[in-house]
Scaffold this motif. Structure first.
Motif, PDB file in Angstrom:
ATOM      1  N   ILE A   7       0.815  -1.148   0.004  1.00  0.00           N
ATOM      2  CA  ILE A   7       0.243  -0.043  -0.042  1.00  0.00           C
ATOM      3  C   ILE A   7       0.916   1.208   0.095  1.00  0.00           C
ATOM      4  O   ILE A   7       0.499   2.257  -0.813  1.00  0.00           O
ATOM      5  CB  ILE A   7      -0.762  -0.036   1.290  1.00  0.00           C
ATOM      6  CG1 ILE A   7      -1.859  -0.996   0.932  1.00  0.00           C
ATOM      7  CG2 ILE A   7      -1.679   1.315   1.339  1.00  0.00           C
ATOM      8  CD1 ILE A   7      -2.927  -1.244   2.270  1.00  0.00           C
ATOM      9  N   VAL A   8       1.888   1.136   0.659  1.00  0.00           N
ATOM     10  CA  VAL A   8       2.713   2.248   0.802  1.00  0.00           C
ATOM     11  C   VAL A   8       3.728   2.350  -0.364  1.00  0.00           C
ATOM     12  O   VAL A   8       3.998   3.510  -0.872  1.00  0.00           O
ATOM     13  CB  VAL A   8       3.912   2.309   2.195  1.00  0.00           C
ATOM     14  CG1 VAL A   8       4.549   3.387   2.057  1.00  0.00           C
ATOM     15  CG2 VAL A   8       2.899   2.402   3.431  1.00  0.00           C
ATOM     16  N   ALA A   9       4.358   1.257  -0.836  1.00  0.00           N
ATOM     17  CA  ALA A   9       5.209   1.291  -2.063  1.00  0.00           C
ATOM     18  C   ALA A   9       4.617   1.695  -3.334  1.00  0.00           C
ATOM     19  O   ALA A   9       5.235   2.446  -4.183  1.00  0.00           O
ATOM     20  CB  ALA A   9       5.929  -0.011  -2.143  1.00  0.00           C
ATOM     21  N   LEU A  10       3.333   1.226  -3.574  1.00  0.00           N
ATOM     22  CA  LEU A  10       2.697   1.347  -4.849  1.00  0.00           C
ATOM     23  C   LEU A  10       2.468   3.054  -5.277  1.00  0.00           C
ATOM     24  O   LEU A  10       3.084   3.347  -6.308  1.00  0.00           O
ATOM     25  CB  LEU A  10       1.508   0.795  -5.070  1.00  0.00           C
ATOM     26  CG  LEU A  10       0.583   0.940  -6.192  1.00  0.00           C
ATOM     27  CD1 LEU A  10       1.355   0.352  -7.391  1.00  0.00           C
ATOM     28  CD2 LEU A  10      -0.817  -0.051  -6.086  1.00  0.00           C
ATOM     29  N   PRO A  11       1.953   3.925  -4.437  1.00  0.00           N
ATOM     30  CA  PRO A  11       1.875   5.294  -4.869  1.00  0.00           C
ATOM     31  C   PRO A  11       3.322   5.907  -5.014  1.00  0.00           C
ATOM     32  O   PRO A  11       3.453   6.856  -5.606  1.00  0.00           O
ATOM     33  CB  PRO A  11       1.205   5.996  -3.697  1.00  0.00           C
ATOM     34  CG  PRO A  11       1.249   4.945  -2.793  1.00  0.00           C
ATOM     35  CD  PRO A  11       1.481   3.614  -3.146  1.00  0.00           C
ATOM     36  N   ILE A  12       4.208   5.524  -3.941  1.00  0.00           N
ATOM     37  CA  ILE A  12       5.456   6.251  -3.828  1.00  0.00           C
ATOM     38  C   ILE A  12       6.187   5.740  -5.427  1.00  0.00           C
ATOM     39  O   ILE A  12       6.901   6.741  -5.904  1.00  0.00           O
ATOM     40  CB  ILE A  12       6.377   5.852  -2.623  1.00  0.00           C
ATOM     41  CG1 ILE A  12       5.651   6.381  -1.546  1.00  0.00           C
ATOM     42  CG2 ILE A  12       7.794   6.317  -2.921  1.00  0.00           C
ATOM     43  CD1 ILE A  12       6.471   6.090   0.053  1.00  0.00           C
ATOM     44  N   GLY A  13       6.359   4.655  -5.458  1.00  0.00           N
ATOM     45  CA  GLY A  13       7.179   4.122  -6.825  1.00  0.00           C
ATOM     46  C   GLY A  13       6.573   4.774  -8.169  1.00  0.00           C
ATOM     47  O   GLY A  13       7.209   5.088  -9.045  1.00  0.00           O
ATOM     48  N   VAL A  14       5.059   4.873  -8.298  1.00  0.00           N
ATOM     49  CA  VAL A  14       4.420   5.227  -9.422  1.00  0.00           C
ATOM     50  C   VAL A  14       4.797   6.621  -9.647  1.00  0.00           C
ATOM     51  O   VAL A  14       4.867   7.315 -10.485  1.00  0.00           O
ATOM     52  CB  VAL A  14       2.779   5.023  -9.533  1.00  0.00           C
ATOM     53  CG1 VAL A  14       2.084   5.569 -10.715  1.00  0.00           C
ATOM     54  CG2 VAL A  14       2.886   3.315  -9.567  1.00  0.00           C
ATOM     55  N   THR A  15       4.301   7.619  -8.313  1.00  0.00           N
ATOM     56  CA  THR A  15       4.798   8.947  -8.279  1.00  0.00           C
ATOM     57  C   THR A  15       6.152   9.339  -8.837  1.00  0.00           C
ATOM     58  O   THR A  15       6.104  10.291  -9.650  1.00  0.00           O
ATOM     59  CB  THR A  15       4.346   9.407  -6.931  1.00  0.00           C
ATOM     60  OG1 THR A  15       2.918   9.309  -6.648  1.00  0.00           O
ATOM     61  CG2 THR A  15       4.638  11.056  -6.992  1.00  0.00           C
ATOM     62  N   ALA A  16       7.174   8.339  -8.178  1.00  0.00           N
ATOM     63  CA  ALA A  16       8.554   8.912  -8.429  1.00  0.00           C
ATOM     64  C   ALA A  16       8.943   8.531 -10.042  1.00  0.00           C
ATOM     65  O   ALA A  16       9.358   9.373 -10.548  1.00  0.00           O
ATOM     66  CB  ALA A  16       9.256   8.031  -7.549  1.00  0.00           C
ATOM     67  N   ALA A  17       8.265   7.488 -10.566  1.00  0.00           N
ATOM     68  CA  ALA A  17       8.595   7.152 -11.927  1.00  0.00           C
ATOM     69  C   ALA A  17       8.040   8.244 -13.033  1.00  0.00           C
ATOM     70  O   ALA A  17       8.349   8.587 -13.909  1.00  0.00           O
ATOM     71  CB  ALA A  17       8.065   5.657 -12.149  1.00  0.00           C
ATOM     72  N   SER A  18       6.721   8.580 -12.701  1.00  0.00           N
ATOM     73  CA  SER A  18       5.979   9.633 -13.312  1.00  0.00           C
ATOM     74  C   SER A  18       6.375  10.873 -13.414  1.00  0.00           C
ATOM     75  O   SER A  18       6.159  11.813 -14.228  1.00  0.00           O
ATOM     76  CB  SER A  18       4.512   9.474 -12.865  1.00  0.00           C
ATOM     77  OG  SER A  18       4.343  10.214 -11.727  1.00  0.00           O
ATOM     78  N   ARG A  19       7.339  11.089 -12.271  1.00  0.00           N
ATOM     79  CA  ARG A  19       7.887  12.487 -12.303  1.00  0.00           C
ATOM     80  C   ARG A  19       9.534  12.694 -12.192  1.00  0.00           C
ATOM     81  O   ARG A  19       9.939  13.069 -11.257  1.00  0.00           O
ATOM     82  CB  ARG A  19       7.543  13.280 -10.908  1.00  0.00           C
ATOM     83  CG  ARG A  19       6.073  13.774 -11.115  1.00  0.00           C
ATOM     84  CD  ARG A  19       5.406  14.083  -9.808  1.00  0.00           C
ATOM     85  NE  ARG A  19       4.169  14.714  -9.979  1.00  0.00           N
ATOM     86  CZ  ARG A  19       2.896  13.914 -10.055  1.00  0.00           C
ATOM     87  NH1 ARG A  19       2.969  12.930 -10.255  1.00  0.00           N
ATOM     88  NH2 ARG A  19       1.675  14.743 -10.211  1.00  0.00           N
ATOM     89  N   ARG A  20       9.748  11.492 -12.859  1.00  0.00           N
ATOM     90  CA  ARG A  20      11.508  11.461 -13.098  1.00  0.00           C
ATOM     91  C   ARG A  20      12.341  12.797 -13.426  1.00  0.00           C
ATOM     92  O   ARG A  20      11.910  13.484 -14.202  1.00  0.00           O
ATOM     93  CB  ARG A  20      11.774  10.420 -14.379  1.00  0.00           C
ATOM     94  CG  ARG A  20      13.148  10.032 -14.243  1.00  0.00           C
ATOM     95  CD  ARG A  20      13.620   9.345 -15.501  1.00  0.00           C
ATOM     96  NE  ARG A  20      14.745   8.516 -15.482  1.00  0.00           N
ATOM     97  CZ  ARG A  20      15.226   8.029 -16.503  1.00  0.00           C
ATOM     98  NH1 ARG A  20      14.459   7.602 -17.475  1.00  0.00           N
ATOM     99  NH2 ARG A  20      16.614   7.774 -16.380  1.00  0.00           N
ATOM    100  N   GLY A  21      13.036  12.723 -12.390  1.00  0.00           N
ATOM    101  CA  GLY A  21      13.919  14.056 -12.696  1.00  0.00           C
ATOM    102  C   GLY A  21      13.508  15.405 -12.041  1.00  0.00           C
ATOM    103  O   GLY A  21      14.301  16.333 -11.989  1.00  0.00           O
ATOM    104  N   THR A  22      12.593  15.289 -11.392  1.00  0.00           N
ATOM    105  CA  THR A  22      11.985  16.430 -10.750  1.00  0.00           C
ATOM    106  C   THR A  22      12.209  16.554  -9.210  1.00  0.00           C
ATOM    107  O   THR A  22      12.892  15.273  -8.785  1.00  0.00           O
ATOM    108  CB  THR A  22      10.200  16.582 -10.755  1.00  0.00           C
ATOM    109  OG1 THR A  22       9.732  15.459 -10.026  1.00  0.00           O
ATOM    110  CG2 THR A  22       9.901  16.352 -12.483  1.00  0.00           C
ATOM    111  N   ALA A  23      12.053  17.699  -8.582  1.00  0.00           N
ATOM    112  CA  ALA A  23      12.165  17.553  -6.992  1.00  0.00           C
ATOM    113  C   ALA A  23      11.254  16.432  -6.377  1.00  0.00           C
ATOM    114  O   ALA A  23      11.720  16.172  -5.185  1.00  0.00           O
ATOM    115  CB  ALA A  23      11.790  18.971  -6.620  1.00  0.00           C
ATOM    116  N   VAL A  24      10.246  16.207  -6.825  1.00  0.00           N
ATOM    117  CA  VAL A  24       9.019  15.203  -6.325  1.00  0.00           C
ATOM    118  C   VAL A  24      10.081  13.968  -5.980  1.00  0.00           C
ATOM    119  O   VAL A  24      10.263  12.898  -5.169  1.00  0.00           O
ATOM    120  CB  VAL A  24       7.978  15.024  -6.895  1.00  0.00           C
ATOM    121  CG1 VAL A  24       7.113  14.030  -6.275  1.00  0.00           C
ATOM    122  CG2 VAL A  24       7.234  16.342  -6.505  1.00  0.00           C
ATOM    123  N   ASP A  25      10.470  13.258  -7.436  1.00  0.00           N
ATOM    124  CA  ASP A  25      11.076  12.204  -7.469  1.00  0.00           C
ATOM    125  C   ASP A  25      12.729  12.210  -6.475  1.00  0.00           C
ATOM    126  O   ASP A  25      12.811  11.174  -5.961  1.00  0.00           O
ATOM    127  CB  ASP A  25      11.687  12.270  -9.062  1.00  0.00           C
ATOM    128  CG  ASP A  25      12.342  10.740  -9.188  1.00  0.00           C
ATOM    129  OD1 ASP A  25      12.098   9.831  -8.522  1.00  0.00           O
ATOM    130  OD2 ASP A  25      13.282  10.745 -10.151  1.00  0.00           O
TER     131      ASP A  25
END
Length: 343
Positions: free
Chosen positions: A138-156
């Motif tokens: 539950i924790v890893a899914l949103p973190i992994g998807v968000t980081a991949a969709s915003r690759r190279g940004t401050a969020v990532d």
């Protein structure tokens, strides 16, 4: 058994038979037999190694368990109780036959059947491992998807840093922080102990929440990093580029196409994590004073109860083999390309 209800052993057998029948129908009997045969050989090899390490290599197990000051009569009595009179080969096949019939022997320390002792501890460790696995997903899914969709940004960058901290922090330190915050300061949870499932579902479940969080935090960080890397690799595949060329946005291509194909490495990590959580929570179980399987192994080792140690290790190996089989099935559902190969 009470009130005419089926015992858990029969329920497990019925569920297992139904699963095997479905797998044979869905993926073919040949694939099922091949997988079951391979896992059975793995389990057989593991029993040989366990037997050699715990009964043959150390010398006389009875002398080791009784200690240096034990009398020859006490050692002889224990040898007879443990079935150590015959040759190593005879003892192995006798022990293997007992395992196949569910007879694990009697604990030297507790003087109770080891099978019942393990079942009692599994009632704590299995739900704890399952809760930690679900929570980490539950924790890893949103973190992994968000980081991949915003690759190279401050969020990532920030999410990568958070997961790095999660990987680096030991779970027992997280456990102590959780106790200080939620037990000592806020008083929301007890600092340790397990009331048992007979006390009711919610009290027992509540006692496992903090241990599950402590176990899940490092595992969630690992899963999130693996998922991010798998998604980034999948996003570079030709079929994802084609979907993007047809007008799909990055998020649409990620959720519709990339995510499902990125599950293979995630499932692999899950298959490795669950057996670790089942018995690797020994430190967490000691921190929270939980009567689980890991704590049982620790106590059996300190008390030189080789019968318990040997039986628990066999159960853990069986859990690893069972989870590996379930992960093989999950591969086929996650990646349709594998169904044609029957890999």
């Amino acid at each position: 058994r009470a009130g005419g209800a089926l015992p858990w052993g029969w329920i497990s057998l019925i569920a297992g038979a139904a699963l095997l029948a479905f797998v044979a129908w869905r993926f073919g009997a040949a694939w099922l037999l091949k997988k079951l045969g391979g896992h059975a050989l793995t389990l057989l090899a593991a029993t040989i190694v366990i037997f050699l390490l715990l009964q043959v290599v150390p010398g006389d197990p009875a002398s080791y368990m009784m200690g240096l000051n034990a009398s020859p009569e006490s050692i002889a009595a224990l040898r007879q109780q443990m079935g150590l009179e015959g040759s190593g080969l005879e003892r192995y096949f006798a022990w293997l036959g007992d395992l196949l019939t569910g007879q694990f022997g009697t604990s030297y320390t507790y003087q109770v059947p080891v099978g019942g002792l393990i079942a009692e501890r599994l009632a704590v460790s299995a739900p704890l491992a399952l809760m930690a696995t679900v929570l980490s997903l539950i924790v890893a899914l949103p973190i992994g998807v968000t980081a991949a969709s915003r690759r190279g940004t401050a969020v990532d960058t920030g999410l990568i840093g958070v997961t790095q901290v999660g990987v680096a922090l030991p779970n027992f330190w997280i456990a102590m922080l959780l106790i200080l915050l939620f037990s000592v300061n806020l008083g929301w949870f007890s600092a340790g102990g397990f009331p048992g499932w007979s006390a009711g579902f919610w009290p027992a479940f509540k006692a496992l929440i903090l241990p599950a969080v402590a176990l899940a935090a490092p595992q969630a960080a690992i899963l999130a990093r693996v998922l991010r890397t798998a998604l980034l690799d999948t996003m570079n595949e030709d079929y994802v580029r084609t979907a993007r060329a047809k007008g799909l946005s990055v998020n649409q291509a990620l959720w519709r196409h990339a995510l499902r194909n990125a599950w293979i490495p995630v499932l692999t990590i899950l298959g490795l994590q669950f057996p670790f959580l089942l018995a690797g929570g020994i430190i967490i179980e000691n921190v929270f004073s939980l009567p689980g399987l890991g704590r049982l192994v620790f106590q059996a080792i300190t008390q030189r109860d080789l019968i318990v140690v040997q039986s628990v290790v066999v159960v853990l190996v069986f859990a690893v083999v069972l989870v590996s089989f379930l992960i093989d099935l999950a591969y086929l559902f996650a990646d349709p390309r594998l169904r044609g190969r029957r890999a």
